[in-house]
Design a protein around this motif. Structure first.
Motif, mmCIF file in Angstrom:
data_model
loop_
_atom_site.group_PDB
_atom_site.id
_atom_site.type_symbol
_atom_site.label_atom_id
_atom_site.label_comp_id
_atom_site.label_asym_id
_atom_site.label_seq_id
_atom_site.Cartn_x
_atom_site.Cartn_y
_atom_site.Cartn_z
ATOM 1 N N UNK A 1 0.842 -1.215 0.000
ATOM 2 C CA UNK A 1 0.000 0.000 0.000
ATOM 3 C C UNK A 1 0.868 1.253 0.000
ATOM 4 N N UNK A 2 0.715 2.115 -0.983
ATOM 5 C CA UNK A 2 1.483 3.372 -0.923
ATOM 6 C C UNK A 2 0.959 4.233 0.225
ATOM 7 N N UNK A 3 1.792 5.147 0.719
ATOM 8 C CA UNK A 3 1.368 5.990 1.840
ATOM 9 C C UNK A 3 0.452 7.129 1.383
ATOM 10 N N UNK A 4 -0.361 7.570 2.298
ATOM 11 C CA UNK A 4 -1.137 8.781 2.054
ATOM 12 C C UNK A 4 -0.273 9.942 2.523
ATOM 13 N N UNK A 5 0.119 10.760 1.573
ATOM 14 C CA UNK A 5 1.099 11.820 1.853
ATOM 15 C C UNK A 5 0.426 13.182 1.984
ATOM 16 N N UNK A 34 0.080 9.137 -9.953
ATOM 17 C CA UNK A 34 -0.036 8.272 -11.134
ATOM 18 C C UNK A 34 1.051 7.196 -11.145
ATOM 19 N N UNK A 35 2.178 7.477 -10.511
ATOM 20 C CA UNK A 35 3.227 6.448 -10.403
ATOM 21 C C UNK A 35 2.912 5.430 -9.308
ATOM 22 N N UNK A 36 1.861 5.706 -8.559
ATOM 23 C CA UNK A 36 1.497 4.796 -7.476
ATOM 24 C C UNK A 36 2.408 4.894 -6.268
ATOM 25 N N UNK A 37 3.126 6.013 -6.154
ATOM 26 C CA UNK A 37 4.034 6.174 -5.000
ATOM 27 C C UNK A 37 3.309 6.678 -3.769
ATOM 28 N N UNK A 38 2.178 7.351 -3.988
ATOM 29 C CA UNK A 38 1.342 7.819 -2.882
ATOM 30 C C UNK A 38 -0.116 7.541 -3.260
ATOM 31 N N UNK A 39 -0.998 7.548 -2.266
ATOM 32 C CA UNK A 39 -2.405 7.276 -2.572
ATOM 33 C C UNK A 39 -3.065 8.510 -3.198
ATOM 34 N N UNK A 40 -4.167 8.308 -3.938
ATOM 35 C CA UNK A 40 -4.859 9.443 -4.559
ATOM 36 C C UNK A 40 -5.440 10.418 -3.537
ATOM 37 N N UNK A 41 -5.522 10.001 -2.274
ATOM 38 C CA UNK A 41 -6.041 10.935 -1.250
ATOM 39 C C UNK A 41 -4.963 11.896 -0.765
ATOM 40 N N UNK A 42 -3.752 11.773 -1.265
ATOM 41 C CA UNK A 42 -2.661 12.641 -0.821
ATOM 42 C C UNK A 42 -2.970 14.094 -1.164
ATOM 43 N N UNK A 43 -2.463 15.003 -0.333
ATOM 44 C CA UNK A 43 -2.823 16.417 -0.488
ATOM 45 C C UNK A 43 -1.645 17.349 -0.246
ATOM 46 N N UNK A 44 -1.834 18.585 -0.693
ATOM 47 C CA UNK A 44 -0.907 19.669 -0.363
ATOM 48 C C UNK A 44 -1.634 20.536 0.661
ATOM 49 N N UNK A 118 12.799 6.175 0.333
ATOM 50 C CA UNK A 118 13.415 5.834 1.630
ATOM 51 C C UNK A 118 12.347 5.406 2.638
ATOM 52 N N UNK A 119 11.206 6.093 2.591
ATOM 53 C CA UNK A 119 10.104 5.729 3.492
ATOM 54 C C UNK A 119 9.687 4.283 3.230
ATOM 55 N N UNK A 120 9.591 3.930 1.930
ATOM 56 C CA UNK A 120 9.194 2.569 1.566
ATOM 57 C C UNK A 120 10.223 1.550 2.060
ATOM 58 N N UNK A 121 11.482 1.989 2.154
ATOM 59 C CA UNK A 121 12.531 1.086 2.655
ATOM 60 C C UNK A 121 12.494 0.960 4.163
ATOM 61 N N UNK A 122 11.653 1.728 4.822
ATOM 62 C CA UNK A 122 11.507 1.568 6.258
ATOM 63 C C UNK A 122 12.076 2.704 7.089
#
Ligand code: UDP
Ligand code: MG
Length: 320
Positions: A1-5, A34-44, A118-122
């Motif tokens: 699961x990508x993170x919600x950023x 779109x790269x699937x690195x974060x969820x679509x709910x991610x926001x600025x 890096x986050x994905x690596x833990x």
């Protein structure tokens, strides 16, 4: 699961940079989604730090036209550090990770992609570290360097050439939320949290528009917080000075007595000199001792958490 950023960006009188920064940030976030690195709910999340210009109306407008942009407005100007903290704490509830970046986008947005890797690596904390500070004016560069060195010499854990461009995982954020202190210096506080941390390269750009919102006064106040929030070492220096003066007064005593015996001095000079040095050293020493107690009170009054739990392996009672 990508993170919600959530990308948190503090803004103080940034009307000149905001429209452009918002475009860049949302293009970047769209790409990450779109790269699937974060969820679509991610926001600025733009935090308006009591701006006097059109910053807040612009943020409101951006929010109503762009699904990716949220806004938070503070009641007055509380400063860069508190504004970042406000944004992070507001985003904490619903984010798996938060990236903080200045609204002028002087930092390297592409480094955020690396932070996510890096986050994905833990890793829980990823610091953006400036490659070169050549984009900064000479005075700012040299004062910053001197300040980092001073901090190091006082035993404060701070990351060299890192400003407030970083990623924090939800876990690190939860830990940070437990620090109730008002004199915030995040660059010193966050390294104290512990957790796995690493750095990524940050290539600094010059400000595209507007001028620096860090006045000399704000910079100095930040520097004072950066030292006094973490160490009471300056108080120990007073004690050291007192001891040094006491030593000098002993040497002076010898000199004064010799001059007195040899009739080299005018009457009254000997006693005057002796008491001057002696009282001076006693005063410094006692100030230092009182300072030690005040220092302890200062540290205790912050009520900082003693530790943070990174993992808790626990069986349920009915597991056996
Ligand atoms: N900022 C803020 N409150 C302040 C001063 C600055 O939120 O009281 C924000 C500002 O809008 C910017 C960031 O903090 O997004 C860094 O400020 P600036 O770029 O002026 O500092 P510099 O890069 O010159 O150190
Ligand atoms: Mg800047």
């Amino acid at each position: 699961m990508p993170p919600r950023l959530t990308i948190v960006s503090p803004c103080y009188n940034e009307e000149a940079t905001l429209p452009h920064s918002a475009n860049e940030l949302s293009a970047f976030l769209e790409r990450m989604i779109s790269l699937g690195k974060v969820t679509p709910e991610s926001r600025i999340l733009f935090v308006n730090d009591g701006s006097q210009d059109q910053t807040w109306p612009i943020i409101k407008e951006l929010h109503s036209t762009n699904i990716l942009i949220d806004g938070l407005s503070l009641s007055g100007n509380v400063g860069h550090q508190s504004a970042i903290m406000a944004g992070m704490l507001a985003a904490r509830e619903y984010s798996d990770a938060v990236v903080t970046i200045d609204a002028d986008l002087q930092d390297d947005l592409d480094a955020v992609e690396e932070m996510l890797d890096r986050l994905a690596e833990g890793y829980d904390i990823v610091y953006g570290v400036k490659e070169s500070r050549m984009a900064d004016p000479f005075l700012k560069r040299t004062t910053a360097l001197t300040f980092y060195r001073l901090q190091r010499s006082m035993g404060i854990k701070a990351i060299f050439n890192h400003a407030d461009f970083r990623l924090l995982s939800r876990q690190a954020l939860d830990a940070l939320a437990q620090y109730p202190e008002r004199n915030l210096y995040l660059r010193g506080l966050i390294p104290q949290l512990g957790f796995r941390s690493t750095t990524v390269k940050d290539i600094i750009r010059e400000r595209t528009a507007g001028s620096s919102k860090y006045t000399l006064r704000k910079m100095l106040l930040l520097a004072v917080d950066g030292i006094t929030s973490f160490t009471t070492r300056p108080i120990s220096w007073i004690i050291g000075m007192g001891l040094a003066f006491l030593l000098i007064s002993v040497c002076m005593a010898v000199y004064v007595v010799v001059s007195y015996v040899e009739h080299l001095s005018v009457p009254g000079w000997a006693s005057l000199m002796l008491s001057l040095w002696f009282i001076g050293s006693i005063l410094l020493l006692s100030m230092g001792v009182i300072g030690q107690y005040i220092g302890k009170i200062y540290i205790e009054i912050k009520q900082r958490p003693r530790y943070h739990i990174a993992q808790f392996l626990k069986h349920n009672d009915d597991d056996r």
